[in-house]
Design a protein around this motif. Structure first.
Motif, PDB file in Angstrom:
ATOM      1  N   TYR A 178       0.770  -1.217   0.196  1.00  0.00           N
ATOM      2  CA  TYR A 178      -0.431   0.110  -0.396  1.00  0.00           C
ATOM      3  C   TYR A 178       0.627   0.954   0.180  1.00  0.00           C
ATOM      4  O   TYR A 178       2.072   0.815   0.684  1.00  0.00           O
ATOM      5  CB  TYR A 178      -0.739   0.216   0.863  1.00  0.00           C
ATOM      6  N   LYS A 179       0.331   2.813  -0.715  1.00  0.00           N
ATOM      7  CA  LYS A 179       1.235   3.675  -0.784  1.00  0.00           C
ATOM      8  C   LYS A 179      -0.033   4.824   0.208  1.00  0.00           C
ATOM      9  O   LYS A 179      -1.129   4.617  -0.507  1.00  0.00           O
ATOM     10  CB  LYS A 179       1.642   3.851  -1.801  1.00  0.00           C
ATOM     11  N   GLY A 180       0.496   4.928   1.155  1.00  0.00           N
ATOM     12  CA  GLY A 180       0.390   6.577   1.098  1.00  0.00           C
ATOM     13  C   GLY A 180       0.224   7.206   3.200  1.00  0.00           C
ATOM     14  O   GLY A 180       1.473   6.625   3.129  1.00  0.00           O
ATOM     15  N   GLN A 181      -0.245   7.749   3.749  1.00  0.00           N
ATOM     16  CA  GLN A 181       0.487   8.694   4.450  1.00  0.00           C
ATOM     17  C   GLN A 181       0.360   7.498   5.991  1.00  0.00           C
ATOM     18  O   GLN A 181      -0.143   6.658   5.796  1.00  0.00           O
ATOM     19  CB  GLN A 181      -0.072  10.328   4.813  1.00  0.00           C
ATOM     20  N   TRP A 182       0.933   8.501   6.486  1.00  0.00           N
ATOM     21  CA  TRP A 182       1.729   7.155   8.121  1.00  0.00           C
ATOM     22  C   TRP A 182       0.620   6.818   8.260  1.00  0.00           C
ATOM     23  O   TRP A 182      -0.298   5.668   9.316  1.00  0.00           O
ATOM     24  CB  TRP A 182       2.340   8.030   8.823  1.00  0.00           C
ATOM     25  N   ASN A 183      -0.412   8.174   8.299  1.00  0.00           N
ATOM     26  CA  ASN A 183      -1.827   7.739   9.235  1.00  0.00           C
ATOM     27  C   ASN A 183      -3.013   6.866   8.862  1.00  0.00           C
ATOM     28  O   ASN A 183      -4.606   7.532   8.478  1.00  0.00           O
ATOM     29  CB  ASN A 183      -2.185   9.268  10.243  1.00  0.00           C
ATOM     30  N   SER A 184      -2.894   6.519   7.371  1.00  0.00           N
ATOM     31  CA  SER A 184      -4.710   5.905   5.896  1.00  0.00           C
ATOM     32  C   SER A 184      -4.854   4.654   6.915  1.00  0.00           C
ATOM     33  O   SER A 184      -3.738   4.382   7.835  1.00  0.00           O
ATOM     34  CB  SER A 184      -3.199   6.007   4.407  1.00  0.00           C
ATOM     35  N   GLU A 185      -6.015   5.207   6.771  1.00  0.00           N
ATOM     36  CA  GLU A 185      -6.108   3.456   6.490  1.00  0.00           C
ATOM     37  C   GLU A 185      -5.725   2.710   5.655  1.00  0.00           C
ATOM     38  O   GLU A 185      -5.822   2.933   4.687  1.00  0.00           O
ATOM     39  CB  GLU A 185      -7.484   3.922   6.658  1.00  0.00           C
ATOM     40  N   ILE A 186      -5.480   1.187   5.908  1.00  0.00           N
ATOM     41  CA  ILE A 186      -5.666   0.024   5.282  1.00  0.00           C
ATOM     42  C   ILE A 186      -6.493  -1.133   5.730  1.00  0.00           C
ATOM     43  O   ILE A 186      -6.566  -1.509   6.622  1.00  0.00           O
ATOM     44  CB  ILE A 186      -4.644  -0.975   5.468  1.00  0.00           C
ATOM     45  N   SER A 187      -7.314  -1.204   4.137  1.00  0.00           N
ATOM     46  CA  SER A 187      -8.348  -2.362   4.602  1.00  0.00           C
ATOM     47  C   SER A 187      -8.001  -3.000   3.176  1.00  0.00           C
ATOM     48  O   SER A 187      -7.415  -2.931   2.677  1.00  0.00           O
ATOM     49  CB  SER A 187      -9.586  -1.581   3.684  1.00  0.00           C
ATOM     50  N   SER A 188      -8.440  -4.750   3.663  1.00  0.00           N
ATOM     51  CA  SER A 188      -8.192  -5.875   2.655  1.00  0.00           C
ATOM     52  C   SER A 188      -9.036  -6.853   3.513  1.00  0.00           C
ATOM     53  O   SER A 188      -9.606  -6.981   4.610  1.00  0.00           O
ATOM     54  CB  SER A 188      -6.285  -6.030   3.720  1.00  0.00           C
ATOM     55  N   LYS A 189      -9.210  -7.831   2.969  1.00  0.00           N
ATOM     56  CA  LYS A 189      -9.415  -8.974   2.928  1.00  0.00           C
ATOM     57  C   LYS A 189      -9.229 -10.865   3.248  1.00  0.00           C
ATOM     58  O   LYS A 189      -8.036 -10.021   2.141  1.00  0.00           O
ATOM     59  CB  LYS A 189     -10.931  -9.550   1.948  1.00  0.00           C
ATOM     60  N   ALA A 190      -9.047 -11.263   3.887  1.00  0.00           N
ATOM     61  CA  ALA A 190      -8.727 -12.290   3.560  1.00  0.00           C
ATOM     62  C   ALA A 190      -8.878 -13.464   4.337  1.00  0.00           C
ATOM     63  O   ALA A 190     -10.004 -13.271   5.513  1.00  0.00           O
ATOM     64  CB  ALA A 190      -7.119 -12.255   4.816  1.00  0.00           C
ATOM     65  N   LYS A 191      -9.080 -14.583   4.184  1.00  0.00           N
ATOM     66  CA  LYS A 191      -9.642 -16.167   4.655  1.00  0.00           C
ATOM     67  C   LYS A 191      -8.231 -16.741   5.519  1.00  0.00           C
ATOM     68  O   LYS A 191      -7.204 -16.814   4.560  1.00  0.00           O
ATOM     69  CB  LYS A 191     -10.118 -16.847   3.725  1.00  0.00           C
ATOM     70  N   PHE A 192      -8.173 -17.036   7.064  1.00  0.00           N
ATOM     71  CA  PHE A 192      -7.752 -17.364   7.448  1.00  0.00           C
ATOM     72  C   PHE A 192      -8.005 -18.736   7.206  1.00  0.00           C
ATOM     73  O   PHE A 192      -6.928 -20.051   8.003  1.00  0.00           O
ATOM     74  CB  PHE A 192      -8.309 -17.387   8.900  1.00  0.00           C
ATOM     75  N   SER A 193      -8.739 -19.600   7.118  1.00  0.00           N
ATOM     76  CA  SER A 193      -8.774 -21.059   6.473  1.00  0.00           C
ATOM     77  C   SER A 193      -9.633 -21.779   5.858  1.00  0.00           C
ATOM     78  O   SER A 193     -10.673 -20.791   4.689  1.00  0.00           O
ATOM     79  CB  SER A 193      -9.520 -21.923   7.966  1.00  0.00           C
ATOM     80  N   GLU A 194      -9.252 -22.604   4.815  1.00  0.00           N
ATOM     81  CA  GLU A 194     -10.397 -23.312   3.441  1.00  0.00           C
ATOM     82  C   GLU A 194     -11.760 -23.322   3.660  1.00  0.00           C
ATOM     83  O   GLU A 194     -12.305 -22.621   3.064  1.00  0.00           O
ATOM     84  CB  GLU A 194      -9.882 -24.200   3.190  1.00  0.00           C
ATOM     85  N   ILE A 195     -12.347 -23.698   4.900  1.00  0.00           N
ATOM     86  CA  ILE A 195     -13.766 -23.410   5.259  1.00  0.00           C
ATOM     87  C   ILE A 195     -13.938 -22.511   6.021  1.00  0.00           C
ATOM     88  O   ILE A 195     -15.414 -22.379   6.251  1.00  0.00           O
ATOM     89  CB  ILE A 195     -13.829 -24.979   6.182  1.00  0.00           C
ATOM     90  N   GLY A 196     -13.150 -21.438   6.571  1.00  0.00           N
ATOM     91  CA  GLY A 196     -13.473 -20.476   7.053  1.00  0.00           C
ATOM     92  C   GLY A 196     -14.000 -19.277   5.934  1.00  0.00           C
ATOM     93  O   GLY A 196     -14.025 -19.584   5.232  1.00  0.00           O
ATOM     94  N   VAL A 197     -14.638 -18.472   6.495  1.00  0.00           N
ATOM     95  CA  VAL A 197     -15.605 -17.004   5.792  1.00  0.00           C
ATOM     96  C   VAL A 197     -14.512 -16.070   5.772  1.00  0.00           C
ATOM     97  O   VAL A 197     -13.494 -16.284   6.057  1.00  0.00           O
ATOM     98  CB  VAL A 197     -16.219 -16.757   6.039  1.00  0.00           C
ATOM     99  N   GLU A 198     -14.877 -15.426   4.421  1.00  0.00           N
ATOM    100  CA  GLU A 198     -14.073 -14.214   3.939  1.00  0.00           C
ATOM    101  C   GLU A 198     -14.116 -12.815   5.496  1.00  0.00           C
ATOM    102  O   GLU A 198     -15.072 -12.706   5.655  1.00  0.00           O
ATOM    103  CB  GLU A 198     -14.235 -13.559   3.038  1.00  0.00           C
ATOM    104  N   HIS A 199     -12.884 -12.202   6.278  1.00  0.00           N
ATOM    105  CA  HIS A 199     -12.458 -11.780   6.718  1.00  0.00           C
ATOM    106  C   HIS A 199     -12.873 -10.104   6.001  1.00  0.00           C
ATOM    107  O   HIS A 199     -11.343  -9.701   5.397  1.00  0.00           O
ATOM    108  CB  HIS A 199     -12.433 -11.801   8.270  1.00  0.00           C
ATOM    109  N   GLU A 200     -13.446  -8.552   6.951  1.00  0.00           N
ATOM    110  CA  GLU A 200     -12.407  -8.038   6.643  1.00  0.00           C
ATOM    111  C   GLU A 200     -11.921  -7.213   7.474  1.00  0.00           C
ATOM    112  O   GLU A 200     -11.731  -7.421   9.210  1.00  0.00           O
ATOM    113  CB  GLU A 200     -13.808  -6.530   6.368  1.00  0.00           C
ATOM    114  N   ILE A 201     -10.080  -6.593   6.873  1.00  0.00           N
ATOM    115  CA  ILE A 201      -9.559  -6.106   8.029  1.00  0.00           C
ATOM    116  C   ILE A 201      -9.218  -4.232   8.040  1.00  0.00           C
ATOM    117  O   ILE A 201      -9.164  -4.296   6.443  1.00  0.00           O
ATOM    118  CB  ILE A 201      -8.303  -7.213   7.634  1.00  0.00           C
ATOM    119  N   MET A 202      -9.115  -3.995   8.702  1.00  0.00           N
ATOM    120  CA  MET A 202      -8.795  -2.842   8.522  1.00  0.00           C
ATOM    121  C   MET A 202      -7.455  -2.580   9.385  1.00  0.00           C
ATOM    122  O   MET A 202      -7.400  -2.560  10.561  1.00  0.00           O
ATOM    123  CB  MET A 202      -9.689  -1.731   8.924  1.00  0.00           C
ATOM    124  N   ILE A 203      -6.579  -1.418   9.088  1.00  0.00           N
ATOM    125  CA  ILE A 203      -5.406  -0.963   9.915  1.00  0.00           C
ATOM    126  C   ILE A 203      -5.878   0.389   9.990  1.00  0.00           C
ATOM    127  O   ILE A 203      -5.045   0.585   8.910  1.00  0.00           O
ATOM    128  CB  ILE A 203      -4.512  -1.399   9.798  1.00  0.00           C
TER     129      ILE A 203
END
Length: 316
Positions: A178-203
């Motif tokens: 990601y490219k941005g200011q140090w205090n920018s929001e980072i939004s991503s999505k990920a599944k932590f297992s094959e049978i799990g659901v996709e989760h929204e991740i925000m940093i």
């Protein structure tokens, strides 16, 4: 770049608290923050082309300002290099077929590798990775190795691969830049297992009541805060354990570059260095963070290695 887990073994600020989205479930997003821009996504898939042969296929997508098309690498081990380093081949066209011989220096023998792809109708959202209307087909020794996308394959290609058995494919790692200011929001999505659901991740990293010299790093999963790190000028490296879908997940961070990269000025400048946040699931046999040597040894034995990792790199 050194392996991030190796850095923690020497310098980490260990945080022993473990929670299941419990005590820190207050959701807060600063209205003044701007989202960071995602410009590179690399996904590594584990595939079996036979009972004895296991390969890793890495697809790297870049924003159109960096390049057009995608990069691809095939390896017998999980690659640790970035998208622009050795072993990757760029496929810059929107649609095509390419045969690649002696594909990677770490393969023990030559493989017959063919890549078919079509991005002409690909639909993109905010990032460089298409979400629909495309396909990528990788054949190794006339066997399916990887099939991505949801677009109907060309009739000529369909005749070529008709009757081939699709392998079991697992997403084992994902790296996002990601490219941005140090205090920018980072939004991503990920599944932590094959049978799990996709989760929204925000940093989010922003200043709280302690003033401009003490920003706070927070991690949200599905809008619930699961990690909150104060006083980053001392706790710029560390790890914390959370639970997601019944799994132990190590959240590791290294934002040293945000503070101490003197070439660009750190937090008190308009520019800054690079910060890293990694999410990595633990296997059932694991009770602590892996060192690189231990992980490689167990990976060769196919025992006890992490099943999925998400690495987020934030460059100012």
């Amino acid at each position: 770049m050194r392996n991030i887990a190796t850095c923690y073994s020497e310098h980490a600020v260990r945080v022993s608290d473990s929670y299941c989205s419990g005590p820190l479930n207050k959701s807060y997003i600063s209205p003044k923050s701007n989202p960071s821009i995602q410009n590179v996504v690399s996904c590594t898939y584990k595939t079996h082309i036979s009972n004895q042969k296991r390969l890793y296929v890495t697809i790297s997508w870049c924003s159109k300002m960096i390049c057009q098309g995608f990069f691809i690498k095939i390896s017998e081990k999980i690659p640790r290099e970035n998208h622009y380093q050795h072993g990757f081949h760029q496929l810059p066209k929107i649609k095509g077929t390419k045969s690649l011989q002696d594909f990677s220096s770490d393969l023990k023998k030559k493989l017959s590798i063919t890549v078919h792809w079509d991005l002409s109708a690909a639909d993109f959202e905010a990032g460089p990775e298409p979400i629909r209307g495309f396909y990528i087909v990788v054949l190794v020794n006339s066997r399916y190795a990887l099939v991505l996308g949801d677009m109907e394959i060309d009739p000529a290609l369909k005749d070529l691969v008709d009757g081939l058995v699709l392998p079991k494919v697992t997403l084992v790692s994902q790296c996002e830049h990601y490219k941005g200011q140090w205090n920018s929001e980072i939004s991503s999505k990920a599944k932590f297992s094959e049978i799990g659901v996709e989760h929204e991740i925000m940093i989010k990293c922003w200043q709280e009541e302690d003033g401009p010299q003490s920003p706070v790093l927070s991690v949200y999963i599905d809008k619930k805060r699961v990690v909150r790190i104060k006083r980053l000028q001392w706790n710029f490296r560390g790890n914390q354990v959370i639970f997601v879908d019944g799994l132990l997940v190590d959240v590791m961070w290294d934002v040293y570059g945000w503070y101490f990269d003197q070439t660009v000025g750190g937090f008190n400048s308009n520019k800054g260095g690079c910060g890293f946040i990694m999410f990595r699931t633990r296997s059932g046999l694991d009770s602590r963070l892996w060192l690189e040597e231990e992980e490689n040894k167990l990976s060769d034995q196919n025992l006890g290695k992490p099943e999925f990792s998400l690495l987020i790199c934030a460059t100012q």
